[in-house]
Design a protein around this motif. Sequence first.
Motif, PDB file in Angstrom:
ATOM      1  N   THR A  51     -38.378 -11.344  47.257  1.00 16.48           N
ATOM      2  CA  THR A  51     -37.164 -10.557  47.444  1.00 16.48           C
ATOM      3  C   THR A  51     -36.140 -10.851  46.353  1.00 16.48           C
ATOM      4  O   THR A  51     -35.513  -9.929  45.815  1.00 16.48           O
ATOM      5  CB  THR A  51     -36.554 -10.856  48.828  1.00 16.48           C
ATOM      6  N   VAL A  52     -35.970 -12.136  46.043  1.00 15.15           N
ATOM      7  CA  VAL A  52     -35.050 -12.484  44.957  1.00 15.15           C
ATOM      8  C   VAL A  52     -35.525 -11.849  43.654  1.00 15.15           C
ATOM      9  O   VAL A  52     -34.727 -11.343  42.854  1.00 15.15           O
ATOM     10  CB  VAL A  52     -34.933 -14.012  44.807  1.00 15.15           C
ATOM     11  N   SER A  53     -36.863 -11.845  43.446  1.00 15.87           N
ATOM     12  CA  SER A  53     -37.415 -11.227  42.237  1.00 15.87           C
ATOM     13  C   SER A  53     -37.074  -9.747  42.172  1.00 15.87           C
ATOM     14  O   SER A  53     -36.691  -9.221  41.122  1.00 15.87           O
ATOM     15  CB  SER A  53     -38.939 -11.402  42.200  1.00 15.87           C
ATOM     16  N   SER A  54     -37.229  -9.060  43.311  1.00 22.38           N
ATOM     17  CA  SER A  54     -36.971  -7.618  43.327  1.00 22.38           C
ATOM     18  C   SER A  54     -35.487  -7.302  43.219  1.00 22.38           C
ATOM     19  O   SER A  54     -35.106  -6.209  42.791  1.00 22.38           O
ATOM     20  CB  SER A  54     -37.543  -6.995  44.606  1.00 22.38           C
ATOM     21  N   LYS A  55     -34.639  -8.272  43.600  1.00 24.75           N
ATOM     22  CA  LYS A  55     -33.192  -8.030  43.585  1.00 24.75           C
ATOM     23  C   LYS A  55     -32.493  -8.673  42.395  1.00 24.75           C
ATOM     24  O   LYS A  55     -31.288  -8.477  42.224  1.00 24.75           O
ATOM     25  CB  LYS A  55     -32.569  -8.582  44.875  1.00 24.75           C
ATOM     26  N   VAL A  56     -33.238  -9.444  41.597  1.00 24.04           N
ATOM     27  CA  VAL A  56     -32.579 -10.213  40.541  1.00 24.04           C
ATOM     28  C   VAL A  56     -31.873  -9.303  39.540  1.00 24.04           C
ATOM     29  O   VAL A  56     -30.796  -9.642  39.027  1.00 24.04           O
ATOM     30  CB  VAL A  56     -33.593 -11.138  39.835  1.00 24.04           C
ATOM     31  N   TYR A  57     -32.455  -8.138  39.268  1.00 24.99           N
ATOM     32  CA  TYR A  57     -31.815  -7.226  38.333  1.00 24.99           C
ATOM     33  C   TYR A  57     -30.487  -6.720  38.877  1.00 24.99           C
ATOM     34  O   TYR A  57     -29.480  -6.648  38.154  1.00 24.99           O
ATOM     35  CB  TYR A  57     -32.746  -6.049  38.017  1.00 24.99           C
ATOM     36  N   GLU A  58     -30.470  -6.365  40.147  1.00 23.99           N
ATOM     37  CA  GLU A  58     -29.230  -5.888  40.746  1.00 23.99           C
ATOM     38  C   GLU A  58     -28.184  -6.998  40.794  1.00 23.99           C
ATOM     39  O   GLU A  58     -26.994  -6.760  40.536  1.00 23.99           O
ATOM     40  CB  GLU A  58     -29.510  -5.340  42.141  1.00 23.99           C
ATOM     41  N   LEU A  59     -28.624  -8.219  41.123  1.00 24.14           N
ATOM     42  CA  LEU A  59     -27.692  -9.345  41.135  1.00 24.14           C
ATOM     43  C   LEU A  59     -27.096  -9.581  39.748  1.00 24.14           C
ATOM     44  O   LEU A  59     -25.888  -9.781  39.592  1.00 24.14           O
ATOM     45  CB  LEU A  59     -28.414 -10.605  41.623  1.00 24.14           C
ATOM     46  N   LEU A  60     -27.968  -9.563  38.741  1.00 24.91           N
ATOM     47  CA  LEU A  60     -27.499  -9.797  37.377  1.00 24.91           C
ATOM     48  C   LEU A  60     -26.600  -8.665  36.883  1.00 24.91           C
ATOM     49  O   LEU A  60     -25.610  -8.902  36.183  1.00 24.91           O
ATOM     50  CB  LEU A  60     -28.694  -9.972  36.438  1.00 24.91           C
ATOM     51  N   VAL A  61     -26.942  -7.422  37.241  1.00 22.84           N
ATOM     52  CA  VAL A  61     -26.095  -6.288  36.861  1.00 22.84           C
ATOM     53  C   VAL A  61     -24.700  -6.462  37.468  1.00 22.84           C
ATOM     54  O   VAL A  61     -23.671  -6.275  36.795  1.00 22.84           O
ATOM     55  CB  VAL A  61     -26.716  -4.955  37.310  1.00 22.84           C
ATOM     56  N   GLY A  62     -24.649  -6.833  38.740  1.00 21.70           N
ATOM     57  CA  GLY A  62     -23.354  -7.023  39.392  1.00 21.70           C
ATOM     58  C   GLY A  62     -22.561  -8.161  38.790  1.00 21.70           C
ATOM     59  O   GLY A  62     -21.353  -8.031  38.553  1.00 21.70           O
ATOM     60  N   ILE A  63     -23.215  -9.293  38.529  1.00 18.98           N
ATOM     61  CA  ILE A  63     -22.516 -10.475  38.026  1.00 18.98           C
ATOM     62  C   ILE A  63     -22.132 -10.319  36.554  1.00 18.98           C
ATOM     63  O   ILE A  63     -21.012 -10.648  36.148  1.00 18.98           O
ATOM     64  CB  ILE A  63     -23.383 -11.730  38.220  1.00 18.98           C
ATOM     65  N   LEU A  64     -23.060  -9.799  35.731  1.00 18.93           N
ATOM     66  CA  LEU A  64     -22.841  -9.756  34.287  1.00 18.93           C
ATOM     67  C   LEU A  64     -22.097  -8.508  33.814  1.00 18.93           C
ATOM     68  O   LEU A  64     -21.401  -8.550  32.804  1.00 18.93           O
ATOM     69  CB  LEU A  64     -24.186  -9.854  33.551  1.00 18.93           C
ATOM     70  N   ILE A  65     -22.265  -7.386  34.516  1.00 21.88           N
ATOM     71  CA  ILE A  65     -21.638  -6.136  34.063  1.00 21.88           C
ATOM     72  C   ILE A  65     -20.515  -5.707  35.008  1.00 21.88           C
ATOM     73  O   ILE A  65     -19.512  -5.159  34.561  1.00 21.88           O
ATOM     74  CB  ILE A  65     -22.683  -5.005  33.926  1.00 21.88           C
ATOM     75  N   GLY A  66     -20.677  -5.933  36.324  1.00 24.81           N
ATOM     76  CA  GLY A  66     -19.591  -5.624  37.236  1.00 24.81           C
ATOM     77  C   GLY A  66     -19.982  -4.705  38.376  1.00 24.81           C
ATOM     78  O   GLY A  66     -21.054  -4.087  38.370  1.00 24.81           O
ATOM     79  N   PRO A  67     -19.128  -4.584  39.409  1.00 26.82           N
ATOM     80  CA  PRO A  67     -19.421  -3.757  40.586  1.00 26.82           C
ATOM     81  C   PRO A  67     -19.691  -2.292  40.269  1.00 26.82           C
ATOM     82  O   PRO A  67     -20.560  -1.668  40.880  1.00 26.82           O
ATOM     83  CB  PRO A  67     -18.160  -3.911  41.450  1.00 26.82           C
ATOM     84  N   ALA A  68     -18.946  -1.710  39.322  1.00 27.26           N
ATOM     85  CA  ALA A  68     -19.141  -0.288  39.007  1.00 27.26           C
ATOM     86  C   ALA A  68     -20.535  -0.050  38.440  1.00 27.26           C
ATOM     87  O   ALA A  68     -21.211   0.929  38.807  1.00 27.26           O
ATOM     88  CB  ALA A  68     -18.082   0.184  38.010  1.00 27.26           C
ATOM     89  N   ALA A  69     -20.993  -0.937  37.544  1.00 29.83           N
ATOM     90  CA  ALA A  69     -22.337  -0.812  36.983  1.00 29.83           C
ATOM     91  C   ALA A  69     -23.390  -0.976  38.068  1.00 29.83           C
ATOM     92  O   ALA A  69     -24.398  -0.257  38.090  1.00 29.83           O
ATOM     93  CB  ALA A  69     -22.549  -1.847  35.877  1.00 29.83           C
ATOM     94  N   LEU A  70     -23.158  -1.909  38.992  1.00 28.06           N
ATOM     95  CA  LEU A  70     -24.106  -2.088  40.091  1.00 28.06           C
ATOM     96  C   LEU A  70     -24.148  -0.842  40.970  1.00 28.06           C
ATOM     97  O   LEU A  70     -25.216  -0.452  41.449  1.00 28.06           O
ATOM     98  CB  LEU A  70     -23.715  -3.306  40.926  1.00 28.06           C
ATOM     99  N   GLY A  71     -23.005  -0.196  41.182  1.00 25.91           N
ATOM    100  CA  GLY A  71     -22.986   1.043  41.952  1.00 25.91           C
ATOM    101  C   GLY A  71     -23.843   2.111  41.315  1.00 25.91           C
ATOM    102  O   GLY A  71     -24.622   2.795  41.996  1.00 25.91           O
ATOM    103  N   LEU A  72     -23.730   2.274  39.985  1.00 26.55           N
ATOM    104  CA  LEU A  72     -24.554   3.257  39.274  1.00 26.55           C
ATOM    105  C   LEU A  72     -26.037   2.904  39.355  1.00 26.55           C
ATOM    106  O   LEU A  72     -26.885   3.775  39.557  1.00 26.55           O
ATOM    107  CB  LEU A  72     -24.114   3.330  37.809  1.00 26.55           C
ATOM    108  N   PHE A  73     -26.360   1.632  39.193  1.00 29.33           N
ATOM    109  CA  PHE A  73     -27.748   1.177  39.251  1.00 29.33           C
ATOM    110  C   PHE A  73     -28.313   1.386  40.658  1.00 29.33           C
ATOM    111  O   PHE A  73     -29.463   1.799  40.834  1.00 29.33           O
ATOM    112  CB  PHE A  73     -27.821  -0.303  38.863  1.00 29.33           C
ATOM    113  N   LYS A  74     -27.495   1.112  41.655  1.00 28.40           N
ATOM    114  CA  LYS A  74     -27.936   1.232  43.044  1.00 28.40           C
ATOM    115  C   LYS A  74     -28.215   2.682  43.409  1.00 28.40           C
ATOM    116  O   LYS A  74     -29.219   2.980  44.070  1.00 28.40           O
ATOM    117  CB  LYS A  74     -26.871   0.667  43.980  1.00 28.40           C
ATOM    118  N   VAL A  75     -27.356   3.590  42.985  1.00 28.65           N
ATOM    119  CA  VAL A  75     -27.575   5.010  43.274  1.00 28.65           C
ATOM    120  C   VAL A  75     -28.832   5.493  42.561  1.00 28.65           C
ATOM    121  O   VAL A  75     -29.603   6.301  43.100  1.00 28.65           O
ATOM    122  CB  VAL A  75     -26.343   5.836  42.872  1.00 28.65           C
ATOM    123  N   GLY A  76     -29.071   5.000  41.339  1.00 33.29           N
ATOM    124  CA  GLY A  76     -30.281   5.377  40.616  1.00 33.29           C
ATOM    125  C   GLY A  76     -31.551   4.977  41.340  1.00 33.29           C
ATOM    126  O   GLY A  76     -32.579   5.650  41.250  1.00 33.29           O
ATOM    127  N   GLY A  77     -31.491   3.888  42.081  1.00 32.55           N
ATOM    128  CA  GLY A  77     -32.669   3.440  42.815  1.00 32.55           C
ATOM    129  C   GLY A  77     -32.700   3.839  44.272  1.00 32.55           C
ATOM    130  O   GLY A  77     -33.721   3.664  44.937  1.00 32.55           O
TER     131      GLY A  77
END
Length: 496
Positions: free
Chosen positions: A222-248
Amino acid sequence: MDLKKRLGYSTIWMSIGATGTSITSFVVFVVISRLLTPAEIGLVAFTLILVDIGKLIANAGLGKAIVQDPECGETFASTCFYLNLIFATLTAALFYFIGVPLVEAFYDPAAGPILQVLCLLLFLEGVKAVHEGKLKRSFAFRIIAARTVFSSLISGVVGVYMAFAGYGVWALVAQQVVNLGLVSLTTIWMARWRPSLTFSAGHARKLMRFSSPLLAAQLMGTVSSKVYELLVGILIGPAALGLFKVGGRALYILQDIVLKPFEHTLLSALSRLPDTPTMAHATMRVIRMSAYMTFPIFFGAAAIAPDFIVLVFGQKWETSGQLMTILALGIPPMVVGFHIKDALTAKGHSRQVMNLAGVMLAINGVLGLSTVPLGLTAAAVGFSARNYIVLVFYLRLFRRMMGQSPMGVLKAVGPAFTASIMMMLLVMGVGMAVPGDVPTYFSVPMMCLAGIVFYLLLMATAFKQETSNFLDEGADMLPAKVKPVAQVLQRLLGTT
């Protein structure tokens, strides 16, 4: 009823449940995403990633022990229940008192109160685990399906109402809490089982020996499957994670519809098979059937993604459409690995599954840290690429533990993979040929129809033997009332 028919009936019911639940949650998400900003979606998305990880710890893999154990007596089940209760309580406390301050400090202070409320889900997950395991063990998947659809509908109504009432991110939070609360209550009621006041240290040790490697594997997976989303949120920010999340998001819905039924039923079915060769052969047949059905869905999703995202979510999410195309291309190898993992778990190779999950985590960590800092597109490419890399390890383990050659697996899915790629390219061509002034509510269905027709024609002509195998397998698993439909198709295609 023989095992194949039980698997068929169970998979159909879980498909119905997964489809109803996924469509409801998707509609709710669409409504709320049109009302919220990418940053607000990113706040809730990050906390839900953490909650998904916490649910695994709270469950501790003990629910699968109920399904897998050949006897599962009263003392065994009660011991499992109390262990789950301990794990769930400790996990909820850990996330509340330690996780919340860390999220506020290293992600966003606004995410702290959200995680505090969602800690309730961790406790509920542990309370229902054994009851759910008992339902799965008895193949009561019709009950499970009805439960999930009912809970999803009620929680969806609550979420949409709160969204229009102006509650913002709390509409998503309320939907999650109401949904799992109803699921837990109905599961406990429908299982018709109450734990006795017994606890066996011997059973507890047996449970932990089985579940510990499985928990570690699930946790790392699970951590493996979520690591990209975690890193996107931490390294780029909540707005980027929102875009990534909607894409998936649409892909997650598709996975729930086409893969979740297998997840709930395959382990129960494979665990009842007598020996390794029989289990390996059954897994190969499931992989082949699953590829026939799922590969065109995900490659088709890749083709229509840009237009689909704009049509459904709105113009502000246009970037998410490009991400969805890239992410969808990485789903097919994950489908194959998913079934291999179930077979290894059913055979009791939980430690090997755990070791493989560790490899996956390392690969995801390296790729994530390498690609996420380069932007959302690079992150999506890394996410998809890792699934093809990890498949190599799954195939090697499948050969070593169950005697199935990697080439045999690739040959089994080759026709569906080839036809799906050809179909995707055709659909993309149709999309480019559509005039720019044609509205998306017309072009998207037209692209979908072209893909369906072309794929079926390919499978009925160039890959006729594969279609024959699929119909033969399906006919054996279908209910008696539906079986004549498959027989008519067989006669029309000349495959009888």
